[in-house]
Design an enzyme around this catalytic site. Structure first.
Site, PDB file in Angstrom:
ATOM      1  N   HIS B 126       0.826  -1.201   0.000  1.00 23.45           N
ATOM      2  CA  HIS B 126       0.000   0.000   0.000  1.00 23.45           C
ATOM      3  C   HIS B 126       0.867   1.261   0.000  1.00 23.45           C
ATOM      4  O   HIS B 126       0.590   2.223  -0.716  1.00 23.45           O
ATOM      5  CB  HIS B 126      -0.929  -0.030   1.225  1.00 23.45           C
ATOM      6  CG  HIS B 126      -1.665   1.242   1.457  1.00 23.45           C
ATOM      7  ND1 HIS B 126      -1.404   2.060   2.534  1.00 23.45           N
ATOM      8  CD2 HIS B 126      -2.639   1.856   0.754  1.00 23.45           C
ATOM      9  CE1 HIS B 126      -2.191   3.111   2.470  1.00 23.45           C
ATOM     10  NE2 HIS B 126      -2.952   3.018   1.414  1.00 23.45           N
ATOM     11  N   GLU B 129       2.309   1.966  -3.288  1.00 21.35           N
ATOM     12  CA  GLU B 129       1.279   2.558  -4.151  1.00 21.35           C
ATOM     13  C   GLU B 129       1.211   4.069  -3.933  1.00 21.35           C
ATOM     14  O   GLU B 129       1.121   4.852  -4.876  1.00 21.35           O
ATOM     15  CB  GLU B 129      -0.055   1.882  -3.846  1.00 21.35           C
ATOM     16  CG  GLU B 129      -1.201   2.352  -4.696  1.00 21.35           C
ATOM     17  CD  GLU B 129      -2.366   2.774  -3.839  1.00 21.35           C
ATOM     18  OE1 GLU B 129      -2.938   1.895  -3.151  1.00 21.35           O
ATOM     19  OE2 GLU B 129      -2.739   3.963  -3.869  1.00 21.35           O
ATOM     20  N   HIS B 130       1.282   4.491  -2.692  1.00 18.91           N
ATOM     21  CA  HIS B 130       1.309   5.936  -2.410  1.00 18.91           C
ATOM     22  C   HIS B 130       2.533   6.588  -3.032  1.00 18.91           C
ATOM     23  O   HIS B 130       2.463   7.658  -3.631  1.00 18.91           O
ATOM     24  CB  HIS B 130       1.316   6.163  -0.893  1.00 18.91           C
ATOM     25  CG  HIS B 130      -0.036   6.280  -0.300  1.00 18.91           C
ATOM     26  ND1 HIS B 130      -0.495   7.436   0.285  1.00 18.91           N
ATOM     27  CD2 HIS B 130      -1.056   5.384  -0.202  1.00 18.91           C
ATOM     28  CE1 HIS B 130      -1.730   7.247   0.726  1.00 18.91           C
ATOM     29  NE2 HIS B 130      -2.083   6.013   0.444  1.00 18.91           N
ATOM     30  N   GLU B 206      -4.316   8.278   7.230  1.00 20.18           N
ATOM     31  CA  GLU B 206      -5.296   7.425   6.558  1.00 20.18           C
ATOM     32  C   GLU B 206      -5.717   6.300   7.492  1.00 20.18           C
ATOM     33  O   GLU B 206      -6.909   5.975   7.607  1.00 20.18           O
ATOM     34  CB  GLU B 206      -4.704   6.856   5.266  1.00 20.18           C
ATOM     35  CG  GLU B 206      -5.717   6.044   4.469  1.00 20.18           C
ATOM     36  CD  GLU B 206      -5.138   5.409   3.212  1.00 20.18           C
ATOM     37  OE1 GLU B 206      -3.978   5.682   2.865  1.00 20.18           O
ATOM     38  OE2 GLU B 206      -5.878   4.632   2.586  1.00 20.18           O
TER      39      GLU B 206
END
Lengths: 455, 524
Positions: B126, B129-130, B206
């Site tokens: 993840h 991906e950022h 997040e």
């Protein structure tokens, strides 16, 4: 050789397609009965039909009966005509159709999503839902139970608390002082328990041909749509009653209000007066908002300053929010307790910078490209099409405006944006409402909000 | 939190399609100018993890199973994708949809959180991906995002347990540029210390937004870690808070170099295009990229649970009513043949818990008036499937009473299995819903992407309608056994802090207990 010819043909077909399809065709129709319909004929198996009953939303709830419109909307799907709740649901599922009725603050919206081949059968059911819902004691009790449960479930939810607190702050009802505007009235256990069947029957008078907009997208011809709409709304009252709602005067002074809650991330809402859709500067305001906090993903000033540079928030953004009686320039952000007020400080700083200096030419060109270029992307499914068209109609637009939007956006100049920024963005009027426990920060004065403001 | 989604009061979530105009679904139905607005919840780069059960759909094969249906009379076609493979091993799939001159372009990497090295900080998939949005040499800083803006393109990305996907929607004339940009960041990402430090803070926020602020989500996270005691599906995709503090450029680069290879990637394009057009452009931009061989995915196998069920209880001040969720593990779909079980299970879930005509809804909401909403969700991951059931009570009903009522309905499945009439009706509904998937570019792309990223072939995808068409009563009865089995599931209860609701079931349970102990006393 063959492959080459095929490729050339394909390119040609695509270009030809582009020329024909770049604009969405929308027909403006008034049926013999007087129903105003917009039809966007398009291919594909899915038909979307959206009916906006303007002014028939929660604003029609009588004093002491907040929640009536929402309960009514749910009750309409609890059986209609000869069908009880399970039979109606079963019939719709068999047709692969989805029907929803929702009450917003101002309007009530019916949305029908159906496959073309099942459209007629679905519309017959919708007619029953509209004109012959089974408003019975048992379904009132069932829906009431559900709403009471939802309410109890949400009571401690920080997101719900924020929404309520922000709205109440916007209409000037903080710390329980001042009058309670219709927009700030929320259902309570008391108001939900006060609802009766007579209350439900009273809702029909807020529907009429003169306040209805019907928007259809799908594989239909004009005569087909006219017939469909005639059948669906035969016998509809010509005039709707209207509930009077005052315009909201947003707070004249900015503030930072905190509703204490022990959560790791503080949830922040902020707003100031906005620019209405009918205002001549509206498109410039849209462009400005795109640079400020809206627009393309992670490309706004706020996204860059608050998220990318500061790391203060995962989500931060703004938009122009318009209700029938309130126009806000509003935004949201979420930041941990330690950094929440730093986020507020940064938002205020960006707001001031743009109010004074406008936006850069590069920013303007990029957002113009984005807003104009992405406009057609909202027309790729029937559902998206009717959603946007219904929204344009609420803004008072005509069918010509549907495809004129990109051009209207591209006309906006840096000077125009600079003027609108100077005249509309007012950091001193920016109100922040925070649910959480933000750590204090020098230079930012914070006022506590009493929890009773949520009652 | 099926409740939050259906709440007629329109709670604080912003559910908006940023492309289309508005229409309600903003808090309390406000008119939202979504031509400008980015929904706070939708402005996501990363994990789309819902607060509670039924929303995980979109990013799993459930997208396929949930909406699966029939194509045409007698036909077995679903999306009719066309595929090919580039010289370097990158797969290409095209779904033609010529309704608008628009294209949905996406690149899927066969790596998700379940492929992470558990000896390193979790959530790297993840986080990577950022970081993919932070720039390359050729397109540093904001260049990628600026280019997207200039094209009027919508774009985003997400990470799941089994895959990471980057997707855009734009006018078809921009397809080549989209490919060029995506191909650039496939191998040329620049990862520097400052960006890692700042983006770590963003991801921490997040996580706070999705989990630390929401007790229901924390419970859901815990439930998954019990449902999968050993398999890496037990890890949250976003990682734990401690992990997020430990990311370094070195870790990111290592992960990126290993998994971001053309041979490990799938290009899925839907829209006003043909296979030939896409292949030509793909060969030009992706096909020329050098590739390491595709990575092998090595994951711990989940051993049998030894018939031990798990019951979790979390107390919270974020609600005044309890909430109940149940989770089951199901077998994985690994081929066309095993698709049969998934199809049967989809039928069972529809009959038992999806929609107002389902058995659970009719019993719990209509008949016994114990619940306000019932939601059931079934989705397949690469190595297992998961069924999630979420039930919300009405006031005055305890979680125990709900659980008892749920068990009665599920237990009844053994005595009164799914009937021929129920099967026929559900089959027709599942098949009829397929057109909605085909109509949407995004749904088509996601359905194809999820299937291939789970290492299944297009033939499996395309045989879905046939699998549904062929489900027999025996198949369904077999699949029902999973739900009837009370010893291999996770039960998660959210209890409101301070005071239990008066409730008949508890009273009578106490009464039974008293009587039982009286009898014991007598016997002794």
């Amino acid at each position: 050789m063959k492959a080459l010819v095929f490729r050339v043909l394909c390119i040609f077909l695509v270009s030809g397609h582009l020329q024909v399809q770049a604009a969405l065709e929308v027909q403006d129709i008034v049926t013999p009965q007087g129903v105003k319909v917009w039809l966007a004929p398009c291919s594909g198996p899915v038909v979307s039909l959206r009916v906006v009953f303007r002014g028939a939303g929660a604003c029609c709830d009588p004093e002491g009966k907040a929640g009536r419109a929402c309960v009514f909307a749910d009750m309409c799907l609890e059986g209609a005509g000869d069908l009880d709740s399970a039979q109606l649901a079963g019939r719709l599922e068999d047709l692969s159709s989805r029907v929803s009725l929702e009450a917003g603050r101002d309007h009530m919206v019916l949305h029908v999503l159906a496959l073309r081949r099942h459209l007629d059968a679905t519309c017959r059911l919708v007619r029953e839902i509209l004109f012959r819902p089974r408003l019975q004691a048992a379904s009132l009790e069932k829906v009431r139970r559900k709403h009471l449960a939802d309410l109890a479930f949400l009571q401690g939810d920080p997101g719900w608390m924020l929404q309520k607190a922000a709205l109440r702050s916007a209409v000037g009802y903080t710390n329980k002082k001042g009058p309670l505007h219709a927009y700030a009235r929320f259902p309570t256990e008391q108001t939900l328990n006060a609802l009766t069947l007579d209350d439900m029957k009273d809702v029909f008078r807020f529907r009429g041909l003169d306040t209805m907009d019907v928007t259809v997208a799908g594989n239909l011809t004009r005569p087909e749509v006219v017939r469909l709409v005639q059948d669906m709304f035969a016998g509809m009252a010509p005039h709707a009653d209207k509930a009077f709602t005052e315009d909201v005067a947003l707070p004249v002074e900015g503030s930072v209000l905190v509703l204490d809650k022990d959560i790791p991330q503080s949830m922040i809402a902020f707003f100031q007066p906005g620019v209405a859709a009918r205002h001549p500067d509206y498109h410039a305001a849209v462009v400005l908002d795109g640079v400020l906090g809206g627009g393309a993903i992670l490309s706004s000033r706020l996204a860059r300053e608050v998220r990318e540079k500061g790391g203060y928030a995962y989500s931060v953004g703004t938009s122009l929010l318009e209700d029938a009686h309130m126009v806000r320039w509003a935004g949201r952000a979420g930041s941990s307790g330690e950094t929440a007020l730093k986020a507020v400080q940064t938002i205020r700083k960006v707001w001031s910078q743009i109010a004074e200096n406008g936006v850069t030419v590069q920013e303007l060109e990029a957002i113009r490209d984005y807003l104009a270029g992405s406009w057609p992307l909202g027309f790729t499914t029937s559902e998206d099409i009717t959603e946007r068209l219904a929204w344009l109609r609420l803004q008072g637009r005509s069918v010509d405006d549907v495809n004129a939007y990109p051009a209207a956006i591209r006309k906006i100049t840096p000077d125009h944006v600079r003027r609108v920024a100077r005249e509309s963005l007012d950091p001193r009027r920016l109100c922040f409402v925070i649910v959480g426990r933000p750590a204090p920060l020098q230079g930012i004065t914070v006022q506590a909000m009493s929890p009773s403001v949520l009652d | 939190m099926a409740k939050l989604q259906h709440c007629p009061l329109d709670s604080g979530g912003w559910f908006m399609n940023p492309r289309s105009g508005i229409m309600t679904k903003g808090p309390c139905g406000e008119m939202v100018n979504t031509a400008d607005l980015k929904s706070v919840d939708r402005e996501v780069m990363g994990v789309q993890v819902p607060p509670r059960a039924p929303l995980r759909t979109m990013f799993f094969l459930a997208g396929l199973l949930f909406l699966a249906g029939w194509a045409r009379a007698g036909g077995a076609a679903f999306l009719e994708p066309q595929g090919c493979t580039l010289k370097n091993g990158m797969q290409v799939v095209v779904i033609g949809n010529h309704r608008s001159p628009v294209v949905c372009h996406s690149v899927w990497y066969k790596v998700g959180s379940a492929d992470e090295d558990p000896s390193r900080p979790l959530g790297l998939a993840h986080f990577c991906e950022h970081m993919m949005f932070r720039g390359t040499k050729a397109n540093p800083g904001q260049a990628f995002k600026d280019a997207m803006q200039r094209m009027g393109a919508e774009h985003n990305a997400f990470t799941s347990h089994d895959c990471t996907a980057y997707h855009q929607m734009a006018g078809v004339e921009h397809l080549e540029t989209l490919m060029a940009l995506e191909a650039d960041r496939m191998l040329n990402l620049q990862v520097n210390l400052d960006d890692v430090a700042t983006e770590s803070k963003v991801v921490a926020e997040e996580r706070r937004m999705r989990y630390e602020n929401r007790h229901a989500s924390q419970l859901d996270e815990k439930a998954w870690s019990c449902l999968f005691a050993h398999h890496p599906y037990r890890f949250p995709v976003i990682g734990w808070a401690e992990d997020i503090r430990q990311y370094t450029p070195g870790l990111v680069r290592m992960f990126y170099k290993k998994w971001y290879q053309p041979a490990n990637a799938i290009l899925v394009v839907a829209g006003d295009v043909t296979l030939d057009q896409v292949r030509t452009l793909a060969e030009k931009h992706y096909g020329c990229l050098p590739s390491a061989p595709p990575c092998r995915r090595k994951r711990l196998v989940e051993p049998p649970s030894h018939a031990a069920s798990v019951r979790l209880v979390k107390t919270t001040d974020q609600t005044r009513l309890p909430d109940l969720a149940l989770y089951w593990r199901t077998p994985a779909v690994t081929s066309k043949e095993t698709l049969k079980t998934a199809a049967a299970l989809q039928v069972v879930c529809r009959v038992v818990g999806q929609g107002r005509t389902s058995r659970l809804y009719r019993a719990l909401v209509e008949q016994h008036k114990l619940a306000s909403t019932v939601g059931m969700n079934y989705h397949e991951l690469r190595d297992a499937g998961v069924v999630e059931l979420s039930v919300s009570p009405v006031a005055g009903v305890s979680a125990e009473a709900l659980e008892k009522a749920v068990d009665e309905v599920l237990g009844d499945l053994a005595r009164n299995p799914v009937t021929a009439a129920e099967l026929a009706s559900v089959r027709a509904r599942l098949l009829g819903e397929l057109d909605y998937v085909r109509d949407s570019l995004e749904k088509s792309v996601i359905t194809v992407g999820l299937t291939l990223a789970a290492d299944l072939g297009l033939d499996v995808l395309e045989s879905w309608p046939e699998a549904i068409g062929r489900v027999s009563l025996a198949d369904v009865a077999e699949a029902s056994r999973i739900l009837v089995n009370r010893t291999e599931r996770v039960v998660a209860v959210l209890e409101p802090a301070g005071g239990d609701a008066p409730d008949q079931a508890i009273k009578s349970a106490r009464k039974d207990q008293k009587q039982a102990s009286k009898k014991k006393g007598k016997a002794a």
